[in-house]
Design a protein around this motif. Structure first.
Motif, mmCIF file in Angstrom:
data_model
loop_
_atom_site.group_PDB
_atom_site.id
_atom_site.type_symbol
_atom_site.label_atom_id
_atom_site.label_comp_id
_atom_site.label_asym_id
_atom_site.label_seq_id
_atom_site.Cartn_x
_atom_site.Cartn_y
_atom_site.Cartn_z
ATOM 1 N N ASP A 71 0.779 -1.342 0.159
ATOM 2 C CA ASP A 71 0.071 -0.035 -0.014
ATOM 3 C C ASP A 71 0.891 1.288 -0.107
ATOM 4 O OD1 ASP A 71 -2.515 -1.569 0.428
ATOM 5 O OD2 ASP A 71 -1.817 -1.672 2.237
ATOM 6 N N LEU A 72 1.980 1.235 0.984
ATOM 7 C CA LEU A 72 2.898 2.387 1.071
ATOM 8 C C LEU A 72 4.251 1.835 0.941
ATOM 9 C CD1 LEU A 72 3.153 5.443 2.115
ATOM 10 C CD2 LEU A 72 3.142 4.573 4.289
ATOM 11 N N VAL A 73 5.054 3.009 0.143
ATOM 12 C CA VAL A 73 6.580 2.622 -0.110
ATOM 13 C C VAL A 73 7.320 3.701 0.773
ATOM 14 C CG1 VAL A 73 8.406 2.314 -1.681
ATOM 15 C CG2 VAL A 73 6.070 1.694 -2.261
ATOM 16 N N LEU A 74 8.014 3.397 1.608
ATOM 17 C CA LEU A 74 8.998 4.340 2.171
ATOM 18 C C LEU A 74 10.247 4.168 1.411
ATOM 19 C CD1 LEU A 74 10.024 6.283 4.516
ATOM 20 C CD2 LEU A 74 10.773 4.313 5.877
ATOM 21 N N VAL A 75 10.598 5.159 0.797
ATOM 22 C CA VAL A 75 11.847 5.488 0.067
ATOM 23 C C VAL A 75 12.994 6.114 0.806
ATOM 24 C CG1 VAL A 75 12.767 6.309 -2.248
ATOM 25 C CG2 VAL A 75 10.417 5.562 -2.227
#
Length: 367
Positions: A71-75
């Motif tokens: 759902d969410l990508v921490l780059v």
């Protein structure tokens, strides 16, 4: 509802602090995928602890972040390597929490288009300064904003005599007075190149012209950003200098919930100081701002590539601290020369980056 999270750069400083936030909110966040460029054993331990998929290296990052279980990508990977997965995730309908300055520095026009705008649910800034602006601007009319102010600690050499800066060692530059960060961003904080990058980020995140974005030195790192309105009122965000706070705010989606971050005690702090950026002390900041105001996006790509090389060579002892700014300017000039358009597409950005690296690596002092 549980947010399924992929962490790029899981073994780094931001990645490790994000895992602390996840452990504090087991019902709200679940790690489903982790990536790192190196440190395979540590990555495997993280993946095993969370039952997550793991990827070592940077090949296949675009498909890694676009999987159905994310759902969410921490780059949180440093450098231009974060640009491709950021765009891939946004184009696949994922939300992105960005803890990488080079993504907006080199491809802000592409990211803003892919996100459908700036800071918000789909594109969440993790930098303490930009998370602070995000909070200060919530519910406000941008037409009533006169300017925004980003604060800078000034780094470990804010009071060092200018004549001594040529003798700065990597060990000294890595001792940041207030923040716990990885080596690349720590050196960029010592040169204040990072604050120039944050000015560029603010331009893309909040659609502000550069003349309405200011920088002041604030040694205590308690006030993270300020917003001045047309009536003269100013709104500021204050917090202890703890990256777990902006990380949590970004991962939880604009919610102020209890977490692992330190609490602010203003009585213990005692005083808050502010000063103008001293002319001549931070030539890297000057180089970034001059390049940004030129509106030559290819030049900014070149400067970013040069900075990665410069930091690497400085940490190896092959480049003097006061030689970093010159390399940044050379990278900007080469990037402008290689650019075929004023708004380069992804393929051209990557080609400019590679071309600048080749050109600078062929010169004396940079392998």
């Amino acid at each position: 509802m549980t947010t399924r999270l992929a962490i790029l750069g899981a073994t780094g400083s931001v990645g490790q602090q994000a895992l602390e936030v996840v452990r504090a909110h087991p019902g709200a966040l679940r790690v489903v995928a982790v990536q790192a460029k190196s440190r395979a054993a540590e990555l495997g331990q993280i993946a095993g602890a969370h039952g997550a998929r793991a990827l070592l290296g940077e090949v296949g990052l675009d498909s890694f972040v676009t999987a159905d279980d994310v759902d969410l990508v921490l780059v949180a990977t440093p450098g231009i390597a974060g640009l491709v997965p950021t765009l891939a995730a946004l184009e696949a309908g994922k939300s992105v929490a960005l803890a990488n300055k080079e993504v907006l520095l080199t491809g802000g026009h592409l990211v803003r288009a892919a996100a459908g705008g700036g800071a918000g649910e789909r594109f969440r800034p993790v930098d303490s300064e930009h998370c602070a602006l995000w909070q200060c601007l919530a519910g406000e009319r941008m037409a009533e904003v006169t300017r925004v102010v980003l604060t800078a600690s000034g780094g470990p050499f804010r009071d060092r005599p200018l004549a001594d800066l040529a003798r700065v060692t990597p060990e000294e530059a890595l001792r940041h007075p207030t923040w716990r960060m990885g080596p690349k961003v720590t050196i960029d904080s010592a040169t204040l190149a990072n604050k120039g990058y944050e000015v560029v980020e603010a331009r893309w995140l909040y659609d502000l012209p550069y003349e309405r974005i200011d920088v002041v030195v604030h040694p205590q790192s308690i006030v993270h950003a300020l917003v001045e309105f047309a009536d003269g009122s100013v709104k500021a965000q204050l917090a202890a200098p703890d990256m777990r706070l902006p990380i949590q705010y970004a991962l939880l989606g604009e919610r102020h919930l209890p977490g692992p971050a330190a609490r602010l005690d203003l009585v213990a702090v005692g005083r808050l100081d502010f000063r103008a950026v001293e002319p001549g002390r931070y030539p890297c900041l000057e180089a970034v701002l001059e390049t940004a105001r030129s509106a030559e996006l290819g030049a900014m790509v070149g400067l970013s590539a040069a900075d990665e090389l410069a930091v690497e060579r400085f940490l190896e002892g092959a480049l003097a601290f006061d030689g970093i700014a010159d390399l940044l300017r050379r990278g900007a000039d080469e990037g402008a020369r290689l650019a075929g358009s004023r708004a380069p597409a992804l393929e051209e950005i990557l080609a400019i980056d590679a071309g600048v690296r080749r050109a600078l690596s062929a010169t004396a002092g940079v392998r």
